[in-house]
Scaffold this motif. Structure first.
Motif, PDB file in Angstrom:
ATOM      1  N   CYS A  45      -1.578  -5.661  -7.566  1.00 30.03           N
ATOM      2  CA  CYS A  45      -2.929  -5.339  -7.096  1.00 30.03           C
ATOM      3  C   CYS A  45      -3.961  -6.266  -7.731  1.00 30.03           C
ATOM      4  O   CYS A  45      -3.666  -7.064  -8.618  1.00 30.03           O
ATOM      5  CB  CYS A  45      -3.258  -3.874  -7.393  1.00 30.03           C
ATOM      6  N   GLU A 102       3.860   5.850  -5.585  1.00 23.20           N
ATOM      7  CA  GLU A 102       3.982   5.830  -7.039  1.00 23.20           C
ATOM      8  C   GLU A 102       2.813   6.522  -7.727  1.00 23.20           C
ATOM      9  O   GLU A 102       2.933   6.950  -8.883  1.00 23.20           O
ATOM     10  CB  GLU A 102       4.120   4.386  -7.520  1.00 23.20           C
ATOM     11  N   SER A 103       1.684   6.654  -7.019  1.00 21.82           N
ATOM     12  CA  SER A 103       0.532   7.360  -7.583  1.00 21.82           C
ATOM     13  C   SER A 103       0.614   8.859  -7.345  1.00 21.82           C
ATOM     14  O   SER A 103      -0.244   9.606  -7.814  1.00 21.82           O
ATOM     15  CB  SER A 103      -0.771   6.818  -6.972  1.00 21.82           C
ATOM     16  N   TYR A 133       2.053   1.891  -3.419  1.00 23.64           N
ATOM     17  CA  TYR A 133       0.939   2.326  -4.266  1.00 23.64           C
ATOM     18  C   TYR A 133       0.768   3.837  -4.160  1.00 23.64           C
ATOM     19  O   TYR A 133       0.662   4.553  -5.156  1.00 23.64           O
ATOM     20  CB  TYR A 133      -0.373   1.697  -3.802  1.00 23.64           C
ATOM     21  N   MET A 134       0.703   4.309  -2.910  1.00 27.62           N
ATOM     22  CA  MET A 134       0.420   5.725  -2.676  1.00 27.62           C
ATOM     23  C   MET A 134       1.583   6.608  -3.123  1.00 27.62           C
ATOM     24  O   MET A 134       1.371   7.709  -3.635  1.00 27.62           O
ATOM     25  CB  MET A 134       0.104   5.946  -1.204  1.00 27.62           C
ATOM     26  N   ILE A 143      -4.914   6.718  -7.080  1.00 31.34           N
ATOM     27  CA  ILE A 143      -4.307   5.636  -7.854  1.00 31.34           C
ATOM     28  C   ILE A 143      -5.012   5.427  -9.195  1.00 31.34           C
ATOM     29  O   ILE A 143      -4.620   4.567  -9.975  1.00 31.34           O
ATOM     30  CB  ILE A 143      -4.262   4.314  -7.062  1.00 31.34           C
ATOM     31  N   TYR A 144      -6.067   6.223  -9.445  1.00 30.09           N
ATOM     32  CA  TYR A 144      -6.809   6.127 -10.704  1.00 30.09           C
ATOM     33  C   TYR A 144      -6.554   7.371 -11.551  1.00 30.09           C
ATOM     34  O   TYR A 144      -6.315   8.463 -11.032  1.00 30.09           O
ATOM     35  CB  TYR A 144      -8.315   5.993 -10.436  1.00 30.09           C
ATOM     36  N   ARG A 202       1.861  -1.682  -9.303  1.00 26.44           N
ATOM     37  CA  ARG A 202       0.473  -1.973  -9.660  1.00 26.44           C
ATOM     38  C   ARG A 202       0.300  -3.431 -10.094  1.00 26.44           C
ATOM     39  O   ARG A 202      -0.803  -3.974 -10.061  1.00 26.44           O
ATOM     40  CB  ARG A 202       0.022  -1.037 -10.775  1.00 26.44           C
ATOM     41  N   LYS A 206      -3.936   3.965 -12.813  1.00 34.07           N
ATOM     42  CA  LYS A 206      -2.628   4.491 -13.196  1.00 34.07           C
ATOM     43  C   LYS A 206      -1.574   3.383 -13.189  1.00 34.07           C
ATOM     44  O   LYS A 206      -1.408   2.706 -12.169  1.00 34.07           O
ATOM     45  CB  LYS A 206      -2.174   5.571 -12.212  1.00 34.07           C
ATOM     46  N   HIS A 260       0.820  -1.216   0.000  1.00 32.05           N
ATOM     47  CA  HIS A 260       0.000   0.000   0.000  1.00 32.05           C
ATOM     48  C   HIS A 260       0.854   1.266   0.000  1.00 32.05           C
ATOM     49  O   HIS A 260       0.546   2.237  -0.702  1.00 32.05           O
ATOM     50  CB  HIS A 260      -0.932  -0.010   1.215  1.00 32.05           C
TER      51      HIS A 260
END
Length: 401
Positions: free
Chosen positions: A312, A138-139, A135-136, A231-232, A309, A304, A132
């Motif tokens: 996921c 890299e987004s 994720y945050m 992340i989108y 990713r 994204k 997680h």
């Protein structure tokens, strides 16, 4: 056994309905499970609400006790307050409920389970385990020196070391965890599960929804479920929607199911050049989602791309497949991008390669004219997203009490 099931979303959040409730029902059905305490984290208005399970949800062995976040104008201070107060509240719940272990849903909930272990050494498992923090980062939601990133990264490292079992959502990540030194016997892949029967295509629902929206039976409808930003993709997603409108022509219609403000989404669609009459936006409860998916012909998963990713598992892709929808998806999204390409479940586009989007839309169009395409794609959800994967993982990992 007695299980404290710790979620990270509110009781009425769509992710709780789609990812937590099916697993609670699996656990409740086990004869060796005596009781389950569901703990959710309630924020905003829900933190003050009188919360109850939805009618019809079976709760023979399940009780409920939320953690209520205090409102704060500073999100970082709010999260710090949560992660200092909630472990103490969970310790009190443990003393009252007397669970054999905590089963946490997701790495942020796993962080709380670890903090409880640190205080009282209560064993814990983490399902839907993902990186997680990365994720945050890299987004672009967190920065490398953001306290939230630093703490979450540390807590994930401790979960890998101390959890009795980890259930990553992608086979890609299971392999990575084993390479990092997590014993293979403690790791079982459990993609985000979908009840394929609940989301199966309904011709009656398709006709009913299209009639209500005044959309022609021959219209090509693309659907998107979820948020924008984080992340989108945000503005980029509406560019993808516009490309689909251009590809399929005047008969194209866009259906958006989102918790984001409806007027804001409509404004973004208009700014992208999509006619107001061609877009319908709604915040739909989870039980209505299958009917809206039935009204569509294909789906968007505008997630994204980022290195992590590939670890996921987007619940929306499983739901799309269960409805028989081919998915337009970027590369490297969990195991799903490869499945979509290899098994006919959609098409992959890369915004870094402009020609790839019209080519992917062409492949989606080719799928839509195949006889029986919805039934064939439905089987992808049966094979790759069945709740039986969770049932098997629980049998392999949870203790026999």
């Amino acid at each position: 056994m007695r299980i404290l099931f710790l979620g990270y979303w509110g009781l009425n959040d769509g992710l709780t309905a789609s990812t937590v409730f099916p697993h609670l029902q699996i656990l409740q059905a086990r004869p060796d499970v005596a009781a389950i305490r569901l703990v959710t984290i309630e924020r905003g208005a829900e933190a003050q609400a009188d919360l109850r399970f939805a009618p019809g949800f079976e709760t023979d062995k399940i009780s409920f006790e939320p953690l209520r976040s205090k409102p704060s104008g500073n999100i970082i201070l709010n999260k710090i307050e949560d992660f200092t107060r909630f472990p103490n509240e969970l310790v009190k719940q443990v003393a009252e409920f007397r669970p054999d272990f905590i089963l946490a849903r997701g790495a942020p909930a796993g962080a709380l389970a670890y903090l409880v272990w640190k205080k009282i050494k209560l064993p814990f498992y983490v399902e839907s385990f993902e990186p997680h923090a990365d994720y945050m980062l890299e987004s672009g939601v967190w920065r490398r020196y953001d306290p939230r990133y630093l703490f979450q990264k540390h807590w994930e490292r401790r979960q890998k070391q101390l959890a009795l079992g980890l259930m990553p959502v992608a086979e890609n990540y299971r392999q990575q965890l084993v390479q990092e030194g997590v014993p293979a016997g403690r790791v079982v892949t459990v993609p985000c599960s979908v009840n394929a029967r609940d989301f199966a295509f309904s011709a009656e629902a398709r006709a009913r929804v299209r009639q209500r929206l005044n959309w022609a039976a021959e219209a090509v409808v693309g659907v998107y479920v979820g948020k924008f930003g984080g992340i989108y993709y945000d503005a980029e997603a509406f560019g993808v929607f516009r490309a689909a409108a251009d590809h399929f022509g005047p008969g194209f219609r866009l259906l958006v199911l989102t918790p984001d403000p409806v007027a804001e989404v409509q404004r973004k669609a208009a700014a992208a050049g999509i006619a107001a009459g061609a877009v319908f936006v709604i915040k739909a409860p989870h039980h209505e989602v299958p009917d809206y998916l039935a009204a569509a012909d294909f789906a968007f998963a505008t997630i994204k791309p980022a290195p992590c990713r590939r670890f996921c598992s987007a619940i929306k892709i499983g739901e799309y497949w269960a409805s028989g929808l081919p998915v337009l998806v970027p590369p490297g999204v969990g195991d799903d991008s490869a499945i979509a390409e290899a098994e006919g479940g959609g098409a992959v586009f890369d915004l870094g390669l402009p020609a790839s989007l019209p080519a992917a839309l062409g492949r989606i169009g080719a799928v839509l004219v195949r006889p029986g395409y919805r039934a064939a794609i439905h089987e992808l959800a049966v094979r790759h997203r069945s709740v039986d994967r969770a049932r098997i993982a629980y049998a392999d990992l949870l203790p026999v009490v």
